[in-house]
Scaffold this motif. Sequence first.
Motif, PDB file in Angstrom:
ATOM      1  N   ALA A 109     -25.211  50.621 -14.965  1.00  0.00           N
ATOM      2  CA  ALA A 109     -24.407  49.486 -14.520  1.00  0.00           C
ATOM      3  C   ALA A 109     -25.171  48.184 -14.390  1.00  0.00           C
ATOM      4  N   ILE A 110     -26.360  48.076 -14.948  1.00  0.00           N
ATOM      5  CA  ILE A 110     -27.129  46.849 -14.840  1.00  0.00           C
ATOM      6  C   ILE A 110     -27.706  46.460 -16.192  1.00  0.00           C
ATOM      7  N   VAL A 111     -27.723  45.141 -16.433  1.00  0.00           N
ATOM      8  CA  VAL A 111     -28.322  44.576 -17.639  1.00  0.00           C
ATOM      9  C   VAL A 111     -29.360  43.559 -17.199  1.00  0.00           C
ATOM     10  N   SER A 122     -36.363  32.084 -17.323  1.00  0.00           N
ATOM     11  CA  SER A 122     -35.693  32.735 -16.192  1.00  0.00           C
ATOM     12  C   SER A 122     -35.446  34.202 -16.507  1.00  0.00           C
ATOM     13  N   VAL A 123     -35.292  34.997 -15.435  1.00  0.00           N
ATOM     14  CA  VAL A 123     -34.953  36.415 -15.565  1.00  0.00           C
ATOM     15  C   VAL A 123     -33.642  36.647 -14.839  1.00  0.00           C
ATOM     16  N   VAL A 124     -32.712  37.327 -15.515  1.00  0.00           N
ATOM     17  CA  VAL A 124     -31.382  37.575 -14.962  1.00  0.00           C
ATOM     18  C   VAL A 124     -31.116  39.076 -14.923  1.00  0.00           C
ATOM     19  N   ALA A 125     -30.608  39.567 -13.772  1.00  0.00           N
ATOM     20  CA  ALA A 125     -30.135  40.947 -13.651  1.00  0.00           C
ATOM     21  C   ALA A 125     -28.661  40.886 -13.310  1.00  0.00           C
ATOM     22  N   ALA A 126     -27.805  41.361 -14.216  1.00  0.00           N
ATOM     23  CA  ALA A 126     -26.355  41.265 -14.047  1.00  0.00           C
ATOM     24  C   ALA A 126     -25.732  42.658 -14.005  1.00  0.00           C
ATOM     25  N   PHE A 127     -24.743  42.825 -13.126  1.00  0.00           N
ATOM     26  CA  PHE A 127     -24.050  44.100 -12.966  1.00  0.00           C
ATOM     27  C   PHE A 127     -22.828  44.166 -13.879  1.00  0.00           C
ATOM     28  N   ASP A 128     -22.548  45.372 -14.367  1.00  0.00           N
ATOM     29  CA  ASP A 128     -21.374  45.620 -15.202  1.00  0.00           C
ATOM     30  C   ASP A 128     -20.357  46.407 -14.377  1.00  0.00           C
ATOM     31  N   PHE A 129     -19.295  45.735 -13.928  1.00  0.00           N
ATOM     32  CA  PHE A 129     -18.295  46.390 -13.094  1.00  0.00           C
ATOM     33  C   PHE A 129     -17.532  47.475 -13.864  1.00  0.00           C
ATOM     34  N   THR A 146     -37.639  46.409 -12.081  1.00  0.00           N
ATOM     35  CA  THR A 146     -38.183  45.984 -13.379  1.00  0.00           C
ATOM     36  C   THR A 146     -37.983  44.489 -13.582  1.00  0.00           C
ATOM     37  N   ALA A 147     -36.790  43.996 -13.245  1.00  0.00           N
ATOM     38  CA  ALA A 147     -36.484  42.579 -13.411  1.00  0.00           C
ATOM     39  C   ALA A 147     -37.353  41.723 -12.493  1.00  0.00           C
ATOM     40  N   VAL A 160     -29.814  37.073  -9.805  1.00  0.00           N
ATOM     41  CA  VAL A 160     -29.058  38.332  -9.777  1.00  0.00           C
ATOM     42  C   VAL A 160     -27.568  38.018  -9.704  1.00  0.00           C
ATOM     43  N   ILE A 161     -26.778  38.750 -10.497  1.00  0.00           N
ATOM     44  CA  ILE A 161     -25.328  38.557 -10.528  1.00  0.00           C
ATOM     45  C   ILE A 161     -24.656  39.881 -10.170  1.00  0.00           C
ATOM     46  N   PRO A 162     -24.409  40.156  -8.888  1.00  0.00           N
ATOM     47  CA  PRO A 162     -23.758  41.407  -8.511  1.00  0.00           C
ATOM     48  C   PRO A 162     -22.253  41.387  -8.797  1.00  0.00           C
ATOM     49  N   ALA A 163     -21.738  42.517  -9.212  1.00  0.00           N
ATOM     50  CA  ALA A 163     -20.296  42.751  -9.351  1.00  0.00           C
ATOM     51  C   ALA A 163     -20.132  44.243  -9.121  1.00  0.00           C
TER      52      ALA A 163
END
Length: 314
Positions: A109-111, A122-129, A146-147, A160-163
């Motif tokens: 669930a994470i990219v 920049s480093v981005v960690a985004a969640f896949d709902f 890791t991110a 970080v982009i939580p969903a």
Amino acid sequence: MSWITNFVRPKIKALMTKQDLPDNLWQKCPGCQTMLHHQELVKNLNVCHHCHHHLRMGVMERVEMLFDPGHHQIIELPKSNIDPLKFRDKKKYTDRLKEAQAKTKRKDAIVVAQGTIGGQTSVVAAFDFNFMGGSMGAAVGDGLLTAARLAVMLKAPFIVIPASGGARMQEGMLSLMQMPRSVVAVELVKEAKLPYIVILTDPTTGGVSASFAMLGDIHIAEPGAQIGFAGVRVIQETIRESLPEGFQTAEYLRDHGMVDLVIPRSELRSQLSTLINILMQKKLGKAVTREEEATRAPVKQNGSGRGKKEKSKN
């Protein structure tokens, strides 16, 4: 007769037959109930052009929206133990994982992605709902660590982009352990004195909101996003009182000091770019000042600069 049978009738039948159309061409807006064509939604970043309601967005669309065009890459994440508890409810946990992986074409669930935003690495960690409700298990904890380590190595801001609906029940206590692990990831970034920015999207709830999602240096939220720990119904039944209108929305949290900014999706990249550049300049401010002082020192000692100007006036 053969001409009518062989040519005219098939043509009429083809006109009268309902064509097979994809099921996802149209989507109803949850805000105003307007039917929206998928091409309009893609063009408008999944925002209703009638009421400006922000619909949920795919994780890859989010990543591409934030980074400068053509300037990002997806980071390969370490493999995690697939089913540590051999959990089973109506289905085996391994079967649920396989279904989610087939549906989303992702391992979990994470990219994590690395690139430039406004020219700043920049480093981005985004969640896949769409992957089991964006629930946080061991693989998500590994992804956050890791991110964070990548951000420290690159001396880049961590976004970080939580969903997410919270912890992943199929991993039990191991899922709850990801809360302190995510806090460790945040501390790695903060100890390196790098910006940590959280973009809260709909929904951000449960153990995610109770850990890393509320530890940002700056909290940005999308309009109308649901943000909280427990659901409204659970809270009302617990305290036996009705809650204010708009409770747990991005705007309510901004008005009560828990969110810094509520930014429409169309303006997110530009404002995020401005914030990153300001924060990174502040981080490098001391070094820049010393360099400036070193270059200006001879001028201050000799006073030649002012002297030349005074002579030119005379």
